[in-house]
Design a protein around this motif. Structure first.
Motif, mmCIF file in Angstrom:
data_model
loop_
_atom_site.group_PDB
_atom_site.id
_atom_site.type_symbol
_atom_site.label_atom_id
_atom_site.label_comp_id
_atom_site.label_asym_id
_atom_site.label_seq_id
_atom_site.Cartn_x
_atom_site.Cartn_y
_atom_site.Cartn_z
ATOM 1 N N LEU A 146 3.472 -0.801 12.496
ATOM 2 C CA LEU A 146 2.909 -1.855 11.657
ATOM 3 C C LEU A 146 3.985 -2.251 10.649
ATOM 4 O O LEU A 146 4.121 -1.639 9.591
ATOM 5 N N VAL A 150 4.204 -5.904 15.269
ATOM 6 C CA VAL A 150 3.260 -4.843 15.628
ATOM 7 C C VAL A 150 3.560 -4.419 17.059
ATOM 8 O O VAL A 150 3.596 -5.258 17.972
ATOM 9 N N GLY A 172 0.456 -5.228 20.412
ATOM 10 C CA GLY A 172 0.457 -6.270 19.400
ATOM 11 C C GLY A 172 0.229 -7.668 19.919
ATOM 12 O O GLY A 172 -0.105 -8.561 19.150
ATOM 13 N N HIS A 173 0.403 -7.858 21.241
ATOM 14 C CA HIS A 173 0.227 -9.199 21.800
ATOM 15 C C HIS A 173 -1.025 -9.299 22.666
ATOM 16 O O HIS A 173 -1.120 -10.157 23.546
ATOM 17 N N CYS A 196 -3.020 -13.184 18.357
ATOM 18 C CA CYS A 196 -2.410 -11.893 18.665
ATOM 19 C C CYS A 196 -2.641 -10.923 17.508
ATOM 20 O O CYS A 196 -2.587 -11.299 16.332
ATOM 21 N N GLU A 198 -0.679 -8.915 16.324
ATOM 22 C CA GLU A 198 0.493 -8.945 15.441
ATOM 23 C C GLU A 198 0.347 -9.958 14.318
ATOM 24 O O GLU A 198 0.813 -9.717 13.195
ATOM 25 N N SER A 202 0.582 -7.324 11.145
ATOM 26 C CA SER A 202 1.953 -7.153 10.651
ATOM 27 C C SER A 202 1.978 -7.349 9.140
ATOM 28 O O SER A 202 1.007 -7.841 8.537
#
Length: 315
Positions: A146, A150, A172-173, A196, A198, A202
């Motif tokens: 993180l 991510v 993350g995706h 996503c 992320e 993030s």
């Protein structure tokens, strides 16, 4: 994610020295470990951004300096952002974009005059924490990064799970599960997809959410600091963050059912997550109890480079 060489191959003549390289977007770090995991040498250099040949040279320089200082030759493992394509052997999916399409493993082997193992940085993080870190002894470990992005990595019974597409643990995706009203509008990710994980979890994602709700622009570190001082807006932003993290990790638990999840990256330092997230994920895990442990990393920022070293030697 992918490790560039299977552990069944013959190990080179390396004595007792395992060298790990963490190839990041802003810095390249080296750690040389002995077989007990003790650090014998550590160094770092700024990453020559957007210059592939200079990046290779910087790695070679760090290795040569370490071996000269220690008077020994070591194995070399590299943690990098991205993966190696199983079809071509070239780097793919790296946010350090100057690596994409390059034969990183082969080019480093020519520079260093030995076999080199390369793996995704999140995989290396997970391997480090599963080998001699916070999750040592756990059968199945999911490692989470993180940070500015991510990522995730899976280690089962001491081995990285690469996957048939070399994207094992690429967490993350995936889209954020069960989007709610305060998750909208669904954000556009750099990968071209919307919503996503992320983009929410993030550091920049936390800062963007805080700005959308409050109109105030600040970074994730400041949000966490002010939440610790009972700032109401920042506390609420971290509450939304923890709830989203719980939803996202519950999906991992439902699919993988790991013994432990270890958080890494800058946001792993937010202490309240380790209490809040397990309380919240129970509502989304398909079980009458959740035994998965959520753990802070034992090796902190050093886990990636240690995991890279352990691509060759395990204690």
């Amino acid at each position: 994610m992918v490790c560039s060489a299977p552990s069944t191959q013959r190990e080179p003549d390396i004595g007792a020295l395992s060298i790990g390289i963490d190839l990041g977007g802003t810095k390249i770090e080296l750690a040389a470990l002995d077989r007990t995991g003790a650090v014998r040498h550590r160094s770092r250099i700024d990453t020559p951004s957007h210059d592939y040949d200079a990046t290779l040279g910087a790695i070679a320089q760090l290795v040569e300096e370490a071996e000269r200082a220690l008077g020994a030759r070591g194995s070399v493992g590299v943690a990098m952002p991205g993966a190696l394509s199983l079809a071509t052997g070239r780097v793919k999916n790296a946010n350090s974009t100057w690596l994409n399409g390059r034969m990183l493993t082969e080019d480093l082997e020519r520079r260093l005059g030995r076999e080199v193992r390369v793996a995704n940085d999140a995989n290396c993080f997970a391997l480090s924490e599963a080998t001699d870190g916070a999750a040592a002894g756990a059968a199945v470990v999911f490692g989470v990064i993180l940070g500015t992005g991510v990522g995730g990595g899976i280690v089962a019974h001491g081995r990285i799970l690469e996957g048939v597409n070399a994207i094992g643990g690429e967490w993350g995706h995936n889209p954020l599960p069960l989007p709610r009203g305060d998750d909208r509008p669904l954000t556009l990710c750099w990968c071209g997809r919307r919503a996503c994980i992320e983009t929410y979890l993030s550091g920049p994602g936390l800062a963007a959410d805080h700005a959308r709700v409050t109109g105030e622009r600040t970074d994730a570190r400041e949000i966490a600091r002010r939440a610790d001082e009972d700032d109401e807006a920042c506390t609420r932003s971290l509450g939304r963050y923890a709830e989203r993290l719980a939803r996202a990790l519950a999906t991992v638990i439902n699919v993988l059912d790991p013994d432990a999840i270890v958080l890494g990256g800058g946001l792993s330092r937010i202490a309240r997550l380790y209490d809040a997230v397990p309380r919240l994920w129970a509502d989304h895990v398909f079980s009458d109890e959740v035994r998965t442990r959520l753990l802070a990393p034992l090796h902190g920022d050093a886990s990636g480079v240690r995991g890279a070293a352990w691509l060759w030697n395990r204690p």
